[in-house]
Design a protein around this motif. Structure first.
Motif, PDB file in Angstrom:
ATOM      1  N   ALA A  87       0.829  -1.207   0.000  1.00  0.00           N
ATOM      2  CA  ALA A  87       0.000   0.000   0.000  1.00  0.00           C
ATOM      3  C   ALA A  87       0.861   1.253   0.000  1.00  0.00           C
ATOM      4  CB  ALA A  87      -0.928  -0.009   1.217  1.00  0.00           C
ATOM      5  N   LEU A  88       1.942   1.226   0.759  1.00  0.00           N
ATOM      6  CA  LEU A  88       2.839   2.383   0.810  1.00  0.00           C
ATOM      7  C   LEU A  88       3.395   2.680  -0.574  1.00  0.00           C
ATOM      8  CD1 LEU A  88       4.118   4.314   2.955  1.00  0.00           C
ATOM      9  CD2 LEU A  88       6.075   2.774   2.963  1.00  0.00           C
ATOM     10  N   ARG A  89       3.687   1.632  -1.303  1.00  0.00           N
ATOM     11  CA  ARG A  89       4.232   1.795  -2.658  1.00  0.00           C
ATOM     12  C   ARG A  89       3.143   2.215  -3.637  1.00  0.00           C
ATOM     13  NH1 ARG A  89       4.687  -1.438  -7.224  1.00  0.00           N
ATOM     14  NH2 ARG A  89       6.581  -1.092  -8.469  1.00  0.00           N
ATOM     15  N   ASN A  90       2.012   1.505  -3.634  1.00  0.00           N
ATOM     16  CA  ASN A  90       0.965   1.776  -4.619  1.00  0.00           C
ATOM     17  C   ASN A  90       0.352   3.163  -4.470  1.00  0.00           C
ATOM     18  OD1 ASN A  90       1.204  -0.711  -5.863  1.00  0.00           O
ATOM     19  ND2 ASN A  90      -0.355  -1.685  -4.597  1.00  0.00           N
ATOM     20  N   LEU A  91       0.224   3.626  -3.238  1.00  0.00           N
ATOM     21  CA  LEU A  91      -0.392   4.936  -3.007  1.00  0.00           C
ATOM     22  C   LEU A  91       0.607   6.079  -3.159  1.00  0.00           C
ATOM     23  CD1 LEU A  91      -2.663   4.083   0.071  1.00  0.00           C
ATOM     24  CD2 LEU A  91      -3.345   4.343  -2.323  1.00  0.00           C
ATOM     25  N   GLU A  92       1.897   5.745  -3.301  1.00  0.00           N
ATOM     26  CA  GLU A  92       2.950   6.762  -3.471  1.00  0.00           C
ATOM     27  C   GLU A  92       2.836   7.834  -2.386  1.00  0.00           C
ATOM     28  OE1 GLU A  92       4.230   7.029  -7.969  1.00  0.00           O
ATOM     29  OE2 GLU A  92       2.084   7.430  -7.836  1.00  0.00           O
ATOM     30  N   ILE A  93       2.892   7.374  -1.164  1.00  0.00           N
ATOM     31  CA  ILE A  93       2.712   8.265  -0.016  1.00  0.00           C
ATOM     32  C   ILE A  93       3.961   9.102   0.230  1.00  0.00           C
ATOM     33  CG2 ILE A  93       2.255   8.342   2.463  1.00  0.00           C
ATOM     34  CD1 ILE A  93       0.671   5.715   2.056  1.00  0.00           C
ATOM     35  N   THR A  94       5.104   8.435   0.373  1.00  0.00           N
ATOM     36  CA  THR A  94       6.346   9.170   0.610  1.00  0.00           C
ATOM     37  C   THR A  94       7.390   8.944  -0.477  1.00  0.00           C
ATOM     38  OG1 THR A  94       7.151   7.348   1.996  1.00  0.00           O
ATOM     39  CG2 THR A  94       6.045   9.173   3.109  1.00  0.00           C
ATOM     40  N   ILE A 144      -5.059   0.003   5.775  1.00  0.00           N
ATOM     41  CA  ILE A 144      -5.415   0.277   4.380  1.00  0.00           C
ATOM     42  C   ILE A 144      -4.648  -0.719   3.518  1.00  0.00           C
ATOM     43  CG2 ILE A 144      -5.208   1.893   2.458  1.00  0.00           C
ATOM     44  CD1 ILE A 144      -5.636   4.169   4.382  1.00  0.00           C
ATOM     45  N   PHE A 145      -5.393  -1.457   2.686  1.00  0.00           N
ATOM     46  CA  PHE A 145      -4.788  -2.419   1.769  1.00  0.00           C
ATOM     47  C   PHE A 145      -5.041  -1.975   0.335  1.00  0.00           C
ATOM     48  CE2 PHE A 145      -5.759  -4.912   5.562  1.00  0.00           C
ATOM     49  CZ  PHE A 145      -4.568  -5.586   5.777  1.00  0.00           C
ATOM     50  N   THR A 146      -4.089  -2.229  -0.532  1.00  0.00           N
ATOM     51  CA  THR A 146      -4.266  -1.901  -1.943  1.00  0.00           C
ATOM     52  C   THR A 146      -3.777  -3.043  -2.806  1.00  0.00           C
ATOM     53  OG1 THR A 146      -2.087  -0.884  -2.216  1.00  0.00           O
ATOM     54  CG2 THR A 146      -3.880   0.548  -1.486  1.00  0.00           C
ATOM     55  N   ARG A 147      -4.460  -3.260  -3.905  1.00  0.00           N
ATOM     56  CA  ARG A 147      -3.992  -4.161  -4.958  1.00  0.00           C
ATOM     57  C   ARG A 147      -4.326  -3.461  -6.257  1.00  0.00           C
ATOM     58  NH1 ARG A 147      -3.105  -6.201  -9.348  1.00  0.00           N
ATOM     59  NH2 ARG A 147      -1.044  -5.608  -8.663  1.00  0.00           N
ATOM     60  N   VAL A 148      -3.348  -2.707  -6.759  1.00  0.00           N
ATOM     61  CA  VAL A 148      -3.570  -1.917  -7.960  1.00  0.00           C
ATOM     62  C   VAL A 148      -2.380  -2.084  -8.882  1.00  0.00           C
ATOM     63  CG1 VAL A 148      -5.017  -0.204  -6.791  1.00  0.00           C
ATOM     64  CG2 VAL A 148      -2.556   0.158  -6.921  1.00  0.00           C
ATOM     65  N   GLY A 149      -2.610  -1.833 -10.165  1.00  0.00           N
ATOM     66  CA  GLY A 149      -1.519  -1.853 -11.127  1.00  0.00           C
ATOM     67  C   GLY A 149      -1.143  -3.258 -11.538  1.00  0.00           C
ATOM     68  N   ALA A 150      -0.355  -3.334 -12.576  1.00  0.00           N
ATOM     69  CA  ALA A 150       0.113  -4.623 -13.116  1.00  0.00           C
ATOM     70  C   ALA A 150       1.624  -4.608 -13.145  1.00  0.00           C
ATOM     71  CB  ALA A 150      -0.442  -4.849 -14.517  1.00  0.00           C
ATOM     72  N   SER A 151       2.235  -5.591 -12.501  1.00  0.00           N
ATOM     73  CA  SER A 151       3.693  -5.677 -12.514  1.00  0.00           C
ATOM     74  C   SER A 151       4.103  -7.114 -12.263  1.00  0.00           C
ATOM     75  CB  SER A 151       4.303  -4.767 -11.443  1.00  0.00           C
ATOM     76  OG  SER A 151       3.882  -5.161 -10.157  1.00  0.00           O
ATOM     77  N   ASP A 152       5.195  -7.519 -12.908  1.00  0.00           N
ATOM     78  CA  ASP A 152       5.722  -8.842 -12.629  1.00  0.00           C
ATOM     79  C   ASP A 152       6.909  -8.707 -11.690  1.00  0.00           C
ATOM     80  OD1 ASP A 152       7.777  -7.893 -14.197  1.00  0.00           O
ATOM     81  OD2 ASP A 152       7.101  -8.966 -15.990  1.00  0.00           O
ATOM     82  N   ASP A 153       7.446  -9.835 -11.278  1.00  0.00           N
ATOM     83  CA  ASP A 153       8.605  -9.853 -10.394  1.00  0.00           C
ATOM     84  C   ASP A 153       9.588 -10.876 -10.955  1.00  0.00           C
ATOM     85  OD1 ASP A 153      10.428  -9.824  -8.395  1.00  0.00           O
ATOM     86  OD2 ASP A 153       9.006 -10.017  -6.756  1.00  0.00           O
ATOM     87  N   LEU A 154      10.336 -10.445 -11.970  1.00  0.00           N
ATOM     88  CA  LEU A 154      11.213 -11.358 -12.678  1.00  0.00           C
ATOM     89  C   LEU A 154      12.314 -11.911 -11.780  1.00  0.00           C
ATOM     90  CD1 LEU A 154      11.597  -9.437 -16.051  1.00  0.00           C
ATOM     91  CD2 LEU A 154      10.016 -11.295 -15.497  1.00  0.00           C
ATOM     92  N   ALA A 155      12.705 -11.123 -10.763  1.00  0.00           N
ATOM     93  CA  ALA A 155      13.802 -11.560  -9.897  1.00  0.00           C
ATOM     94  C   ALA A 155      13.446 -12.830  -9.140  1.00  0.00           C
ATOM     95  CB  ALA A 155      14.172 -10.444  -8.912  1.00  0.00           C
TER      96      ALA A 155
END
Length: 866
Positions: free
Chosen positions: A271-278, A657-668
């Motif tokens: 959520a911290l990442r998806n909402l671009e809080i800081t 607060i939970f978020t599941r937004v956007g599309a991204s893979d995790d190749l690593a």
């Protein structure tokens, strides 16, 4: 055969044996030198010349060096790359020692223990973290030596490691130490490698476990020390490591606070990442984040605290309202707000200055910055007099002006002192009589000689008398042989020349002693006076720390008030009715980015009576994701005590607060977009409660249509039946709008669209009712796909949507399907519970494929109901 080196190199090797993990900066005169493998490493990493030195009875050895006065820049480069540096200084005066000067390591600089301004982020923390595990319990302690902060918490249960990862993502520690083999270390290591490394360079340090309870008791007061042994180990490990690197008593680190998740709105790493809080998603910087919108802070301390308030919002209603009261007063009193801003602009980073005072690295410029800051305090206190809100009124009462310390520094330190404290030029004239006399002697040597010469001529009547100097005899009085009989009895004959006699006097000898040692004495006396001033400040350290904390709070309050004033924010009501009602809400970041168009506001109603799950349908690019993020950000802002962009609002605090937004893979880690999506959904379903706010965007789009649609519907039903959280769920599957007919707590909304023939205009307005199509081809046209292609897509869509097409496709599918072996409904709680039982953080690709196959089988059974 034993290799013999020079005595200096033997001394170097003896020190190096005690510091094998660090690059050793070995002080030789005006340089820090490195030898052997350290020299090769430093030469490569710092891009400095590698030379060689005679090692005694050996071949020449590798060597490189840097000027000691510019060491910070070189240390910074090494620290940024994750190295550690041991500073080895001369601890004896070379002028007074015969043979090898004694040297000792006075400090070890690691990524987590830096205190120099050149190595620290301006408005960010630099955390060192310790992680300990014992009997399935994780203890987590974090300290920022540069500011004196020290926090800890204990994590239990099956999701303790994911909770630890959330903490690490917020803190972005530069260094992590661990004292035990963690059961879930692989998961944590994967997180550090694949998630945290994209945000910061983190150094991992292993530390042998020890019994550290006594160290804790020596440092912190008894009531602050936790009872859990694993927590004691984590806290003690940090203290032990800091004492052995910084080599100071660390008295500025006197606040030991426990993080309690129940005291704050929990925002996980996703959520911290998806909402671009800081931090923004693109490069991890501050630009275009909620922090950038609210940050009008004037001090570095305020900047760090604002970030902390954003990442740890409140849940206690009275605490939120106290912040709101202060903002309301500051917004209503523009003159007060503007004067506070002007005063705060003169405040330097007191927390970090005090740290350098504590560890003995503060220079005269630091004390000038401290003085300037303290001199601004009376004006701040005066402005706060008569304020009414509790936070501002309490700040007035708690704020100490430290006038004695401020006046002492004002009288003692020059306004523009040199960087080094070993060169003199720091102390004002008039502060110390002995120093003033030495300066006068040093400055007016010729005048002193002339004055003595004139006085002696007058007293003796010898007009040819003169005062001279040579290196052998020093200062002397010279009288010709013809006048020698007139020399006073107090003159002491020192030397006889061919035509003159030379004498000395007690006064001249005293002057000689003063003048010859004046400069050295000036430097030494100034240093002693400076150390005395620094010790005075150190004695007031905790009191000034409390003042710094109050100033940081004031700065954050005025910053949020300024943002509210400039952006026309309103004060939301904080209710206890478990409802979120927002009228004409606006996205705080997006509205700032719009230049040529006006942001379209929208309403939101979420409660547990009629609007528990809001199902939002409509096309891409129409504003669904922006709207949902907007709701989450407004709730977060309200719970941190901020005013929000809306016409009016009434908000009940949520626990997470939970978020599941956007599309991204995790190749690593070998995870596809769909697998990442399922991981995030699983984490939400495991941790959410009925007091949470959940944002879900386009669940199920990473697989086939029926699979994705089935998963999306199952998730909605699980949320509604088992978790009962307030949920915003956006989807392209407009077929899911039928769910409103099955539950009184699910409501359909859609993005308003205006159609003019084949042209579509997105109105950005969220309105009641579901969409009956997705407008995907229209979005493809907007993206610039060839017209022939989109026309063909439209023809295919009409064929697929033709009456009977769906039934025919289903018949064809069933003829190919293997007879299902399971008879469990996909929409049942049992099916979802089975899905959640899978540990998605450790699932293998094969297990994931098997799980998806089971979901496909179950989906086919229910596809007719869609």
């Amino acid at each position: 055969m034993t290799v013999k080196y020079t005595p200096m190199l033997e001394q170097y090797l003896e020190v190096k044996r005690q510091h094998v993990d660090e690059i050793l900066f070995f002080r030789l005169g005006d340089f820090y030198e490195m030898f052997f493998e350290d020299a090769k490493l430093a030469s490569r990493e710092l891009e400095i010349t590698l030379t060689a030195r005679d090692g005694g009875q050996t071949e020449k050895i590798p060597m490189c060096g840097i000027p000691y006065h510019s060491a910070d820049n070189y240390v910074a480069k090494l620290i940024q790359k994750g190295f550690k540096v041991a500073i080895c200084e001369q601890v004896e005066d070379p002028k007074q020692v015969k043979g090898i000067v004694r040297r000792e390591v006075v400090r070890i600089i690691t990524p987590g223990t830096v205190i120099s301004d050149s190595l620290l982020p301006d408005n960010g923390n630099n955390f060192l973290v310790a992680v300990c595990e014992e009997d399935g319990v994780l203890a987590f302690a974090a300290a920022d030596i540069s500011t004196g902060e020290f926090t800890w918490t204990v994590l239990t249960g099956p999701y303790r490691t994911s909770g630890l990862c959330d903490h690490l993502f917020r803190l972005l520690p530069r260094e992590i130490i661990f004292t035990s083999k963690l059961e879930e270390w692989k998961e944590l290591e994967s997180f550090l490698t694949n998630r945290l490394s994209g945000c910061t360079q983190t150094t991992l340090t292993a530390l042998e476990p020890a019994r550290l309870a006594e160290l804790n008791r020596q440092h912190f007061s008894k009531e602050l020390i936790p009872a859990q042994e694993v927590a004691i180990q984590a806290i003690g490990s940090l203290l032990y490591y800091l004492h052995n690197t910084v080599k100071s008593d660390l008295s500025h680190m006197n606040r030991l606070t426990r993080y309690e998740s129940g005291d704050h709105l929990v925002i996980d790493a996703t959520a911290l990442r998806n909402l671009e809080i800081t931090r923004n998603i693109r490069e991890g910087g501050k630009k275009d984040t909620l922090l950038s919108v609210l940050d009008y802070t004037k001090t570095a301390m305020g900047g760090r605290l604002l970030k902390k308030w954003l990442e740890y919002p409140l849940v206690e209603r009275n605490a939120i309202r106290q912040r709101q009261d202060a903002l309301a007063e500051l917004i209503g009193k523009s003159v007060l707000r503007q004067r506070l801003q002007a005063c705060l602009a003169d405040i330097y980073d007191l927390e970090r200055i005090l740290t350098r005072v504590e560890v003995g690295t503060a220079n005269a410029r630091d004390l000038v910055a401290l003085k300037t800051s303290l001199l601004a305090l009376p004006a701040i206190k005066e402005e706060l007099q008569g304020t009414e809100s509790s936070l501002l009124a309490n700040a007035y009462l708690k704020l100490d002006t430290h006038s004695e310390t401020a006046n002492l520094l004002e009288n003692a330190i020059v306004d523009a002192p040199p960087f080094s404290v070993r060169e003199g030029g720091m102390i004002k004239s008039g502060y110390d009589l002995e120093l003033d006399e030495l300066h006068a002697i040093s400055r007016d040597t010729k005048q002193f000689i002339q004055d003595i010469e004139s006085r002696e001529r007058e007293q003796t009547g010898i007009r040819s008398l003169k005062v001279g100097y040579n290196k052998v005899f020093g200062y002397y009085i010279e009288i010709t042989h013809a006048n020698a009989a007139s020399a006073p009895a107090s003159y002491i004959r020192k030397q006889t020349l061919a035509n003159a006699e030379r004498y000395i006097t007690p006064e001249l000898k005293e002057f000689e002693t003063k003048i010859l040692g004046a400069q050295d004495k000036i430097v030494n006396l100034e240093y002693a006076l400076f150390i005395s001033l620094r010790e005075h400040v150190k004695a007031e350290l905790q009191a000034i720390q409390r003042t710094a904390q109050e100033l940081a709070v004031l700065d954050v309050l005025q910053s949020m008030a300024e943002a509210a004033f400039r952006n026309q924010y309103i004060r939301p009501t904080i209710n206890d009715q478990r409802e979120i009602i927002i009228r004409d809400g606006r996205h705080p970041v997006v509205e700032r980015l719009l230049v040529k168009e006006r942001f379209v506001p929208n309403d939101t109603v979420l409660d547990h009576n009629e609007n528990e799950v809001i199902l939002i349908t409509g096309p891409n690019m129409a504003g669904k994701s922006t709207y949902m993020r907007q709701v989450a950000l407004l709730v977060l802002m309200a719970q941190m005590g901020s005013f929000i962009p809306a016409r009016e609002a009434s908000i009940c605090p949520v626990d997470r607060i939970f978020t599941r937004v956007g599309a991204s893979d995790d190749l690593a880690t070998g995870q596809s977009t769909f697998m990442v999506e399922m991981n995030e959904v699983a984490q939400i379903l495991k941790h959410a409660t009925h007091n949470s706010l959940i944002i879900l965007d386009e669940i199920g789009r990473g697989t086939s249509t029926f699979d994705g649609m089935s998963i999306a519907r199952a998730v909605i039903e699980y949320l509604r039946e088992k978790i009962k959280a307030k949920t915003l769920f956006a989807t392209h599957y407009h077929e899911l709008t039928v769910l409103e007919d099955y539950s009184p707590l699910i409501r359909n909304y859609s993005v308003a669209v205006k159609e003019r023939g084949t042209e579509v205009v997105f109105l950005r307005r969220i309105v009641p009712g579901g969409a009956d199509k997705s407008y995907g081809i229209h979005v493809a046209q907007l993206a610039g796909l060839p017209k022939r292609l989109t026309q063909r897509a439209q023809e295919l869509l009409q064929e697929l949507e033709a009456p009977g097409a769906g039934e025919q496709r289903e018949t064809n599918k069933r003829s190919r399907d293997v007879k299902p072996q399971a008879a469990v409904s996909l929409f049942s709680s049992a099916a979802i519970d089975e899905l959640l039982a899978v540990d998605v953080m450790t699932i293998t690709p094969l297990e994931a494929m098997n799980a998806l196959y089971r979901l496909q089988t179950l989906a086919r059974q229910e596809s007719g109901k869609l």
